[in-house]
Design a protein around this motif. Structure first.
Motif, mmCIF file in Angstrom:
data_model
loop_
_atom_site.group_PDB
_atom_site.id
_atom_site.type_symbol
_atom_site.label_atom_id
_atom_site.label_comp_id
_atom_site.label_asym_id
_atom_site.label_seq_id
_atom_site.Cartn_x
_atom_site.Cartn_y
_atom_site.Cartn_z
ATOM 1 N N SER A 185 -10.796 -8.172 9.927
ATOM 2 C CA SER A 185 -11.897 -8.016 8.979
ATOM 3 C C SER A 185 -12.220 -9.323 8.281
ATOM 4 O O SER A 185 -13.390 -9.712 8.143
ATOM 5 N N ASN A 186 -11.188 -10.026 7.864
ATOM 6 C CA ASN A 186 -11.389 -11.300 7.176
ATOM 7 C C ASN A 186 -12.032 -12.328 8.098
ATOM 8 O O ASN A 186 -12.940 -13.071 7.688
ATOM 9 N N ILE A 188 -13.966 -11.758 10.737
ATOM 10 C CA ILE A 188 -15.355 -11.388 11.014
ATOM 11 C C ILE A 188 -16.244 -11.678 9.811
ATOM 12 O O ILE A 188 -17.377 -12.166 9.953
ATOM 13 N N THR A 189 -15.737 -11.422 8.613
ATOM 14 C CA THR A 189 -16.502 -11.726 7.395
ATOM 15 C C THR A 189 -16.855 -13.207 7.329
ATOM 16 O O THR A 189 -17.958 -13.583 6.907
ATOM 17 N N ASN A 190 -15.925 -14.045 7.796
ATOM 18 C CA ASN A 190 -16.132 -15.494 7.756
ATOM 19 C C ASN A 190 -16.630 -16.063 9.082
ATOM 20 O O ASN A 190 -16.688 -17.292 9.239
ATOM 21 N N GLU A 191 -16.965 -15.154 10.011
ATOM 22 C CA GLU A 191 -17.470 -15.541 11.341
ATOM 23 C C GLU A 191 -16.525 -16.522 12.020
ATOM 24 O O GLU A 191 -16.948 -17.523 12.627
ATOM 25 N N TRP A 208 -16.957 -2.555 14.150
ATOM 26 C CA TRP A 208 -17.341 -3.913 14.497
ATOM 27 C C TRP A 208 -17.653 -4.029 15.988
ATOM 28 O O TRP A 208 -17.225 -3.202 16.792
#
Length: 290
Positions: A185-186, A188-191, A208
């Motif tokens: 999750s972290n 993906i949040t930061n790409e 996702w």
């Protein structure tokens, strides 16, 4: 009805909470006469969902149910020793093969309760790496590590073999389902790029856009099934519970519904299981009609 576990089932029965929950036996007295059945599971999202649903159905049939979360190795050992009566969490023929080989003569495999599983290494769909064979050339993009789950899991053993098979320079980092998902999750949040050990069914594929890395060496094997396995003697001791466990079978979509419910903030897996059972009595009836 609340989940009946190791510390609650006697107290709940004495308070009469079981009686009003629509048990198949129809009365508190009958429910109290029923045996307690012990279910073990691993803290994978899929197994939390399936074990709680089975527990809810067994409770509906009048049983007291104890749920115990264990590592994969401890789960199979508990089943072999009789400390657990059943599991609905055996991934076969590959992931948990070693455990089953060790205890095979002490347990009974009732066959698959779910078809359509897969295991392997997973990355976000935006990551332009498509194969495990490409990981070494891109190791720095993944911080030179693969994010794994609990160290006793069969998936981790398979991944260790995959690391050897592909001669990977990435370190396999153990943790848990929860820590793996948090890292994903972290990222993906930061790409950012990340590679994790994962499996299907899992709720994160609904949340996702993810993809499995191709496995040209077939290190993870083919598709698997999730089996129900019980201790020897359960059929003689609790024939009705045995019959329900033997009949239990559902689909990845049905499991996915429960897994997504469990991801809602503040939700309780036992309550969600009871809600799903109440809303899917046509499915449950097939498990009870034996």
């Amino acid at each position: 009805m609340k989940r009946i576990n190791l510390t609650q089932h006697i107290r709940l029965a004495s308070l009469g909470l079981i009686a009003g929950a629509g048990l198949a036996t129809g009365s508190l007295a009958q429910a109290q006469e029923q045996d307690t059945i012990k279910l073990a599971y691993v803290e994978w999202s899929s197994e939390v969902a399936s074990t709680n649903v089975v527990a809810a159905v067994l409770e509906q049939a009048g049983y007291n149910v104890e749920l115990t979360s264990l590592s994969a190795a401890a789960m199979f050992q508990a089943l072999a020793s009789g400390d657990a009566d059943a599991i609905v969490a055996a991934w076969l023929p590959t992931t948990h093969a070693d455990y089953m080989e060790r205890i095979g003569d002490q347990v009974e495999d009732l066959g698959p309760n779910l078809d359509g599983t897969k295991l392997g290494l997973v990355v976000p769909a935006y990551t332009d790496v498509d194969s495990i064979a490409e990981l070494n050339d891109n190791a720095d993009r993944f911080n030179n590590e693969i994010i794994g789950i609990d160290p006793g899991a069969g998936l981790m053993a398979l991944t260790e073999e995959a690391v050897d098979t592909y001669d990977l320079d990435l370190r396999l980092r153990s943790g848990s389902d929860a820590t793996m998902v948090a890292a994903l999750s972290n990222a993906i949040t930061n790409e950012e790029d990340i590679v994790i050990t994962s499996w299907t069914p899992h709720w994160m594929f609904a949340r996702w856009d993810l993809k499995y890395l191709e496995d040209p060496e077939n290190a993870y094997g083919g598709a698997e099934q999730i089996h129900t396995v019980v201790r020897n003697g359960l059929e003689d001791d609790m024939p009705d519970a045995y019959a329900i466990l033997d009949a239990f079978e559902w689909t990845p979509d049905q499991m996915g519904e429960v897994m997504l419910m469990n991801q809602e903030e503040g939700s309780d897996p036992a309550e969600n299981a009871h809600k799903w059972v109440e809303e899917n009595q046509d499915v449950v009836a097939q498990w009870l009609d034996n």
